[in-house]
Design a protein around this motif. Structure first.
Motif, PDB file in Angstrom:
ATOM      1  N   ASN A 131     -67.165  68.272  40.020  1.00 16.93           N
ATOM      2  CA  ASN A 131     -68.301  69.177  39.841  1.00 16.93           C
ATOM      3  C   ASN A 131     -69.306  68.921  40.969  1.00 16.93           C
ATOM      4  N   GLN A 132     -69.280  69.754  41.979  1.00 14.44           N
ATOM      5  CA  GLN A 132     -70.095  69.520  43.165  1.00 14.44           C
ATOM      6  C   GLN A 132     -71.590  69.538  42.863  1.00 14.44           C
ATOM      7  N   ASN A 133     -72.003  70.415  41.957  1.00 16.86           N
ATOM      8  CA  ASN A 133     -73.421  70.462  41.606  1.00 16.86           C
ATOM      9  C   ASN A 133     -73.874  69.154  40.962  1.00 16.86           C
ATOM     10  N   LEU A 134     -73.005  68.573  40.150  1.00 19.87           N
ATOM     11  CA  LEU A 134     -73.310  67.295  39.508  1.00 19.87           C
ATOM     12  C   LEU A 134     -73.377  66.179  40.546  1.00 19.87           C
ATOM     13  N   VAL A 135     -72.433  66.184  41.466  1.00 23.65           N
ATOM     14  CA  VAL A 135     -72.416  65.191  42.548  1.00 23.65           C
ATOM     15  C   VAL A 135     -73.679  65.318  43.399  1.00 23.65           C
ATOM     16  N   ASP A 136     -74.037  66.548  43.742  1.00 25.02           N
ATOM     17  CA  ASP A 136     -75.231  66.780  44.562  1.00 25.02           C
ATOM     18  C   ASP A 136     -76.507  66.336  43.833  1.00 25.02           C
ATOM     19  N   ALA A 137     -76.552  66.644  42.537  1.00 23.35           N
ATOM     20  CA  ALA A 137     -77.734  66.277  41.759  1.00 23.35           C
ATOM     21  C   ALA A 137     -77.949  64.768  41.783  1.00 23.35           C
ATOM     22  N   GLN A 138     -76.870  64.007  41.589  1.00 28.39           N
ATOM     23  CA  GLN A 138     -76.977  62.545  41.620  1.00 28.39           C
ATOM     24  C   GLN A 138     -77.354  62.050  43.009  1.00 28.39           C
ATOM     25  N   THR A 139     -76.715  62.611  44.018  1.00 26.56           N
ATOM     26  CA  THR A 139     -76.975  62.179  45.396  1.00 26.56           C
ATOM     27  C   THR A 139     -78.427  62.436  45.795  1.00 26.56           C
ATOM     28  N   PHE A 140     -78.914  63.637  45.527  1.00 24.89           N
ATOM     29  CA  PHE A 140     -80.293  63.983  45.888  1.00 24.89           C
ATOM     30  C   PHE A 140     -81.306  63.167  45.080  1.00 24.89           C
ATOM     31  N   PHE A 141     -80.994  62.945  43.801  1.00 26.16           N
ATOM     32  CA  PHE A 141     -81.921  62.164  42.970  1.00 26.16           C
ATOM     33  C   PHE A 141     -82.062  60.743  43.519  1.00 26.16           C
ATOM     34  N   ASN A 142     -80.951  60.107  43.811  1.00 27.62           N
ATOM     35  CA  ASN A 142     -80.991  58.728  44.309  1.00 27.62           C
ATOM     36  C   ASN A 142     -81.620  58.641  45.695  1.00 27.62           C
ATOM     37  N   ALA A 143     -81.603  59.750  46.429  1.00 27.25           N
ATOM     38  CA  ALA A 143     -82.258  59.799  47.740  1.00 27.25           C
ATOM     39  C   ALA A 143     -83.732  60.184  47.603  1.00 27.25           C
ATOM     40  N   LYS A 144     -84.188  60.383  46.365  1.00 26.67           N
ATOM     41  CA  LYS A 144     -85.566  60.766  46.056  1.00 26.67           C
ATOM     42  C   LYS A 144     -85.940  62.137  46.635  1.00 26.67           C
ATOM     43  N   ASP A 145     -84.932  62.963  46.824  1.00 28.58           N
ATOM     44  CA  ASP A 145     -85.168  64.343  47.234  1.00 28.58           C
ATOM     45  C   ASP A 145     -85.150  65.173  45.953  1.00 28.58           C
ATOM     46  N   TYR A 146     -86.240  65.085  45.206  1.00 22.01           N
ATOM     47  CA  TYR A 146     -86.270  65.630  43.853  1.00 22.01           C
ATOM     48  C   TYR A 146     -86.225  67.159  43.810  1.00 22.01           C
ATOM     49  N   LYS A 147     -86.733  67.800  44.820  1.00 25.04           N
ATOM     50  CA  LYS A 147     -86.687  69.264  44.860  1.00 25.04           C
ATOM     51  C   LYS A 147     -85.239  69.743  44.901  1.00 25.04           C
ATOM     52  N   LYS A 148     -84.464  69.168  45.795  1.00 25.66           N
ATOM     53  CA  LYS A 148     -83.057  69.550  45.904  1.00 25.66           C
ATOM     54  C   LYS A 148     -82.278  69.097  44.674  1.00 25.66           C
TER      55      LYS A 148
END
Length: 241
Positions: A131-148
């Motif tokens: 699930n790419q959206n799920l992967v992206d959500a985790q990646t962006f969250f851990n990078a503190k890019d909360y908007k994305k």
């Protein structure tokens, strides 16, 4: 150097950065806590000085602009009231402004959201997850890019998992989308998952960020002694008294 740091802050506040400079500056605010804290102190202090000592604050900000222009090769608009300062005096003045800001905001008695918005990293996907959206959500969250991160969470079809809802809500709070975050957190806090009290804590942080201290206190008082957030909640309550 501190002088260059304050010039950079002033360029951002005056919208004098290029698109690339602005993007890099805002990314650094998200990823460098020390840099973000210094910027907030500078911004809040100059606002305070503007209100309390309008002429002096205006002169100080004008000098930042003039010195910044000379450093970056841009012509400066000089006014008769501007005080000519050498670099060493600018550094001293800047340090005094920061010192005054620290003193003033410590005296205000109200805690800052940035002192408490520390979150555990997201680890809700498996290595085999497609699930790419799920992967992206985790990646962006851990990078503190909360908007994305919030944008990626919004694309996930099944958001019934309380853990996903919690991290989505945090991303929304950090992106100033408080209404959507509130709906998610209320749903979690009224359930029976292990994230129930964490959701109450995040609701309190949302109120703190919005400077709704009365609501923040009420939410903190709902956190039980068994919660991992109990000690932090008690500390924040004391600061709010």
């Amino acid at each position: 150097m501190q002088e260059e740091l304050y010039i950079e802050f002033e360029k951002y506040l005056l919208n004098e950065m290029t698109t690339q400079e602005q993007s890099e500056f805002e990314n650094k605010l998200q990823t460098d806590d020390s840099f973000s804290e210094q910027f907030q102190i500078y911004k809040e202090t100059t606002q305070f000085l503007k209100l309390k000592f309008s002429k002096e604050a205006g002169d100080f900000k004008e000098n930042v602009h003039v010195i910044g222009s000379s450093h970056f090769g841009k012509p400066a608009r000089r006014r008769s009231k501007v005080i000519s300062l050498q670099s060493k005096w600018f550094a001293v003045a800047a340090m005094l402004v920061v010192f005054m800001g620290v003193w003033y905001f410590n005296q205000s008695g109200n805690p800052n959201f940035s002192d408490y918005n520390k979150y555990n990293e997201a680890h809700f996907i498996e290595r085999s997850d497609t699930n790419q959206n799920l992967v992206d959500a985790q990646t962006f969250f851990n990078a503190k890019d909360y908007k994305k991160a919030s944008q990626s969470f919004a694309k996930i079809e099944d958001l019934t998992n309380p853990e996903l809802q919690l991290y989505y809500a945090i991303s929304l709070i950090e992106s100033d989308d408080y209404a959507k975050a509130s709906v998610l957190l209320k749903n979690i806090s009224q359930g029976n998952s292990v994230y129930k009290e964490e959701a109450i804590w995040c609701s309190a942080l949302s109120s703190l960020k919005q400077k709704d201290y009365k609501t923040c206190k009420k939410q903190l008082e709902l956190i039980s002694q068994e919660s991992e957030k109990y000690n932090q909640a008690q500390k924040l309550l004391k600061e709010l008294d």
